[in-house]
Design an enzyme around this catalytic site. Structure first.
Site, short mmCIF file in Angstrom:
data_model
loop_
_atom_site.label_atom_id
_atom_site.label_comp_id
_atom_site.label_asym_id
_atom_site.label_seq_id
_atom_site.Cartn_x
_atom_site.Cartn_y
_atom_site.Cartn_z
N TYR A 1 -7.30 -0.18 5.23
CA TYR A 1 -6.06 -0.05 4.47
C TYR A 1 -6.08 1.16 3.56
CZ TYR A 1 -3.55 -4.03 6.23
OH TYR A 1 -2.84 -4.86 7.05
N VAL B 1 5.60 -0.84 6.34
CA VAL B 1 5.02 -1.12 5.02
C VAL B 1 4.80 0.16 4.21
CG1 VAL B 1 3.92 -3.26 5.79
CG2 VAL B 1 2.64 -1.11 5.94
N ASP B 2 5.16 1.32 4.80
CA ASP B 2 5.00 2.59 4.09
C ASP B 2 6.18 2.82 3.13
OD1 ASP B 2 7.20 4.04 5.50
OD2 ASP B 2 5.92 3.70 7.25
N HIS C 1 7.90 -6.83 5.88
CA HIS C 1 6.46 -7.07 6.08
C HIS C 1 5.62 -6.63 4.89
CE1 HIS C 1 7.07 -7.13 10.74
NE2 HIS C 1 7.45 -8.24 10.16
N CYS D 1 -3.85 -16.45 -6.28
CA CYS D 1 -2.74 -16.70 -7.22
C CYS D 1 -1.63 -15.66 -7.01
CB CYS D 1 -3.25 -16.71 -8.65
SG CYS D 1 -3.69 -15.08 -9.31
N ASN E 1 16.04 3.73 20.73
CA ASN E 1 14.66 3.54 21.19
C ASN E 1 14.49 4.24 22.53
OD1 ASN E 1 12.07 2.40 21.97
ND2 ASN E 1 12.46 0.81 20.44
N PRO E 2 13.43 5.03 22.70
CA PRO E 2 13.24 5.68 24.00
C PRO E 2 12.98 4.67 25.12
CG PRO E 2 11.86 6.71 22.31
CD PRO E 2 12.42 5.45 21.71
N ALA F 1 14.06 8.26 17.13
CA ALA F 1 14.96 8.09 15.98
C ALA F 1 15.22 9.40 15.25
CB ALA F 1 14.38 7.05 15.02
#
Length: 234
Positions: free
Chosen positions: A52, A88-89, A106, A117, A202-203, A220
């Site tokens: 990550y 998530v970027d 996401h 917690c 989408n290709p 895109a």
């Protein structure tokens, strides 16, 4: 004009961020789909954190592309607008989409949250520990993303449902996602149920393709600037 846009990994891939699919997504010979799980974190949190941190660095080095910029422009033109991204970027945010018009379904890779917690911090507040621990309860901290096998956050689902319940959409654009998660198709169909244009960018063919009123078989970053110009002028 009321618009829903849904984006997936294909949009970020054009900024050099690898998708989870195919050999290009592999990291040190690990399949990312097997690292992005609660089981992988329980087994080897240090390895998962290394991955990550590398991903965060790669995202920091990346720049929004023409698709991100076009979507940000569309957000400004529409009367009502919601972007639901599987990414998530932070590239949509850096391109100029404001938080109230965007939902990262996401999660956010730059958030670090407790595995036990509700304590969360932004990445810049971590104390440089190899495996950060919660300041609140001392449990292991983890990236603030939804892993495979985990539920989507209820409050985010509610935001999507609220947007869909408030009225009909005029346009629904689904870009750069393989649409393998059922909820992506559900939202796209729900938003376009009363005759809205459903545009897939989408290709490749996806499970959503059969429902689209317009198929744009281009990346895109190529298709979105043109589409947005047409919508803004129309």
């Amino acid at each position: 004009m009321r618009i829903l846009v849904i984006t997936g990994a294909g949009v970020s891939a054009e900024s050099g961020i690898p998708t989870f699919r195919g050999k290009d997504g592999y990291w040190r010979n690990f399949d990312p789909a097997k690292l992005a799980t609660p089981e992988a974190f329980a087994r080897d949190p240090k390895l998962v954190w290394e991955w990550y941190r590398e991903r965060r660095q790669r995202i920091r080095n990346a720049q929004p592309n023409a698709a991100h910029t076009a979507i940000a422009k569309l957000a400004q033109h529409a009367d009502e607008f919601l972007l639901v991204t599987q990414n998530v970027d932070d590239l949509h945010a850096r391109a100029g989409v404001s938080p109230e018009k965007m939902l990262q379904i996401h999660g956010d890779i730059f958030v670090t949250r407790c595995s036990r917690c509700d304590f969360t911090v932004l990445e810049c507040d971590e104390e440089g520990q190899e495996i950060p621990r919660c300041a609140n309860c001392a449990a292991l901290m983890r990236p603030g993303v939804v892993w495979f096998g985990e539920q989507l956050p209820w409050n985010k689902l509610q935001r999507v449902e609220n947007f869909l319940d408030r009225g009909d959409c005029d346009f629904v654009i689904v870009a750069g996602t393989t649409a393998t998660f059922g909820y992506i198709i559900d939202w796209a169909l729900q938003a376009s149920r009363d005759g809205a244009e459903l545009i897939e960018v989408n290709p490749e063919e996806t499970p959503l393709s059969q429902f689209a009123t317009q198929l744009v078989r281009e990346p895109a970053a190529v298709a979105m600037p043109r589409l947005v110009s047409e919508l803004a002028l129309g």
